[in-house]
Design a protein around this motif. Structure first.
Motif, short mmCIF file in Angstrom:
data_model
loop_
_atom_site.label_atom_id
_atom_site.label_comp_id
_atom_site.label_asym_id
_atom_site.label_seq_id
_atom_site.Cartn_x
_atom_site.Cartn_y
_atom_site.Cartn_z
N ASN A 75 -3.99 -12.86 -18.85
CA ASN A 75 -5.30 -13.40 -18.51
C ASN A 75 -6.38 -12.99 -19.49
O ASN A 75 -7.41 -13.64 -19.58
CB ASN A 75 -5.69 -12.97 -17.10
CG ASN A 75 -5.08 -13.86 -16.04
OD1 ASN A 75 -5.56 -14.96 -15.77
ND2 ASN A 75 -3.99 -13.41 -15.43
N TRP A 122 0.50 -9.60 -16.20
CA TRP A 122 -0.47 -10.54 -15.65
C TRP A 122 -1.86 -10.28 -16.23
O TRP A 122 -2.58 -11.21 -16.61
CB TRP A 122 -0.48 -10.41 -14.12
CG TRP A 122 -1.67 -11.02 -13.44
CD1 TRP A 122 -2.73 -10.36 -12.90
CD2 TRP A 122 -1.92 -12.42 -13.23
NE1 TRP A 122 -3.62 -11.25 -12.36
CE2 TRP A 122 -3.15 -12.52 -12.55
CE3 TRP A 122 -1.23 -13.58 -13.55
CZ2 TRP A 122 -3.70 -13.75 -12.18
CZ3 TRP A 122 -1.77 -14.81 -13.18
CH2 TRP A 122 -2.99 -14.88 -12.51
N GLY A 152 6.36 -18.59 -6.49
CA GLY A 152 5.39 -18.24 -7.51
C GLY A 152 5.85 -18.57 -8.92
O GLY A 152 5.07 -18.48 -9.87
N TRP A 179 -8.88 -12.11 -11.89
CA TRP A 179 -7.58 -11.52 -12.22
C TRP A 179 -7.53 -10.03 -11.91
O TRP A 179 -6.46 -9.50 -11.60
CB TRP A 179 -7.17 -11.81 -13.66
CG TRP A 179 -8.06 -11.37 -14.77
CD1 TRP A 179 -8.94 -12.14 -15.48
CD2 TRP A 179 -8.15 -10.06 -15.35
NE1 TRP A 179 -9.57 -11.40 -16.46
CE2 TRP A 179 -9.09 -10.12 -16.40
CE3 TRP A 179 -7.52 -8.86 -15.09
CZ2 TRP A 179 -9.43 -9.02 -17.17
CZ3 TRP A 179 -7.84 -7.74 -15.86
CH2 TRP A 179 -8.79 -7.85 -16.88
N LEU A 239 3.81 -20.63 -11.44
CA LEU A 239 2.79 -20.07 -12.31
C LEU A 239 3.30 -19.89 -13.73
O LEU A 239 2.53 -19.93 -14.68
CB LEU A 239 2.31 -18.73 -11.75
CG LEU A 239 1.34 -18.79 -10.58
CD1 LEU A 239 1.03 -17.40 -10.07
CD2 LEU A 239 0.06 -19.51 -10.98
N ARG A 240 4.60 -19.68 -13.89
CA ARG A 240 5.14 -19.52 -15.24
C ARG A 240 4.96 -20.81 -16.02
O ARG A 240 4.62 -20.78 -17.21
CB ARG A 240 6.61 -19.13 -15.21
CG ARG A 240 7.17 -19.03 -16.62
CD ARG A 240 8.37 -18.16 -16.81
NE ARG A 240 9.46 -18.30 -15.91
CZ ARG A 240 10.74 -18.29 -16.30
NH1 ARG A 240 11.04 -18.20 -17.58
NH2 ARG A 240 11.70 -18.35 -15.43
N VAL A 295 2.63 -23.00 -15.60
CA VAL A 295 1.20 -23.11 -15.92
C VAL A 295 0.85 -22.22 -17.10
O VAL A 295 0.13 -22.63 -18.02
CB VAL A 295 0.35 -22.74 -14.69
CG1 VAL A 295 -1.14 -22.72 -15.05
CG2 VAL A 295 0.61 -23.71 -13.54
N ILE A 296 1.36 -20.99 -17.12
CA ILE A 296 1.08 -20.07 -18.22
C ILE A 296 1.64 -20.60 -19.53
O ILE A 296 0.97 -20.56 -20.58
CB ILE A 296 1.67 -18.67 -17.91
CG1 ILE A 296 0.90 -18.03 -16.76
CG2 ILE A 296 1.63 -17.78 -19.15
CD1 ILE A 296 1.52 -16.74 -16.25
#
Length: 329
Positions: free
Chosen positions: A316, A312, A90, A7, A93-94, A96-97
């Motif tokens: 992480n 970000w 992208g 990250w 990815l939200r 997934v988060i």
């Protein structure tokens, strides 16, 4: 992404892309009054706050109410990654988060993401088109009034379409669902995709079918667009150019739509070219219009992008949800 060197490396790349694309060093040479620009930068906080409030209402509508502060880094990062990836890909990815940190099933988060992105773009297009009447396009006050009434009605068209049974995700699910199973007797990929699409459709329908949620979404999205228009208006004031905030919204909204349709990261200049052209039509000198595009990147795109990069890193480093493993695959 839990390994620090992954990250950290991605964060450096994100920061580098932001600086390269926004070119803040060029904005410093335009000779603008710095006082309105400070207000422009400060208004970015209001934008992030409005994003978070809008997302919180949608998450609650799909059965996953999340704290407002928990959504601030998520929506901030989502905006940055959308700008940096072709066609806003992208955004995945939200989802997934949200699953890893809050145990939100993909069907719920995908529904929220689709509503936030597609409906917001639709609202942007309709409102910018109405704002262009009488500013970019000469029109009488009567035509302008009719245009705004038509835009307001059109803005709620997605909710009306779902009420009338026009449900794209459900239609796609019927096409995808083959009823096939794998060699182990488990549902095949197409069947699982169809199940996900039906789940997304049910959650989108739940959002659009609620008048309170729909009106709240339109109101919060409108507030966000008003802030963006005020930011461009202040930038032009800093350059000694005075146009109406409505005209500023017409130029910015139409330019943003052009950037979205280009399906390129940051619009790769498409949005800038369209905006400077429209500003010229509005009577802004070419040099000032070009400077406004540079300052918009430096005072809006860059700060929001830096906030997304910081988000970000925070996402992480924070703990993941204990329920993430039990959420749907």
């Amino acid at each position: 992404m839990r390994r620090w060197y992954v990250w950290v490396s991605i964060s450096i790349v994100l920061f580098g892309l932001l600086v390269w694309r926004t070119r803040p060093w060029e904005a410093f040479a335009v000779g603008a009054d710095w006082r309105p620009l400070l207000a422009v930068i400060a208004l970015n906080v209001a934008v992030i706050g409005a994003w978070s409030i809008r997302s919180a209402r949608l998450m609650a509508a799909v059965g996953y109410p999340l704290p407002l502060l928990a959504l601030v880094p998520i929506v901030s990062f989502a905006n940055t990654i959308n700008n940096l990836t072709p066609a806003s890909s992208g955004e995945a990815l939200r989802a997934v988060i949200l699953r890893r940190r809050h145990g939100v099933p993909y069907g719920r988060s995908t529904a929220v993401i689709l509503v936030e992105r597609l409906w917001a773009i639709w609202i942007m297009a309709m409102s910018a088109g109405a704002a262009a009447l009488g500013t970019v396009v000469p029109a009488s006050p009567g035509i302008v009034g009719v245009g705004w009434v038509a835009a307001v009605v059109a803005i709620f068209a997605p909710a009306l379409a779902y009420r009338l049974g026009l449900r794209p995700a459900a239609f796609a699910a019927r096409i995808v669902d083959s009823g096939a199973v794998g060699d182990d007797g488990m549902p095949g990929r197409r069947a699982r995709l169809a199940t996900l699409l039906r789940d997304v459709d049910a959650n989108v329908a739940g959002i659009l079918a609620s008048p309170a949620v729909a009106i709240g979404f339109v109101a919060s999205t409108g507030l966000i667009f008003i802030v963006f228009a005020v930011q461009l208006w202040l930038i032009l004031l800093a350059l000694g150019q005075d146009i109406s905030p409505v005209a500023a919204w017409a130029a910015l909204g139409i330019a943003t739509i052009a950037g979205v349709l280009s399906a390129l990261p940051f619009g790769l200049g498409a949005a800038d070219v369209v905006m400077t052209t429209l500003l010229a039509v509005l009577g802004v000198p070419a040099a000032a219009a070009g400077a406004a595009a540079l300052l918009l990147r430096a005072t809006v795109t860059l700060p929001l992008g830096l906030a997304g990069t910081a988000s970000w890193i925070a996402l992480n480093r924070g703990p993941e949800s204990a329920t993430a493993e039990t959420a749907d695959p």
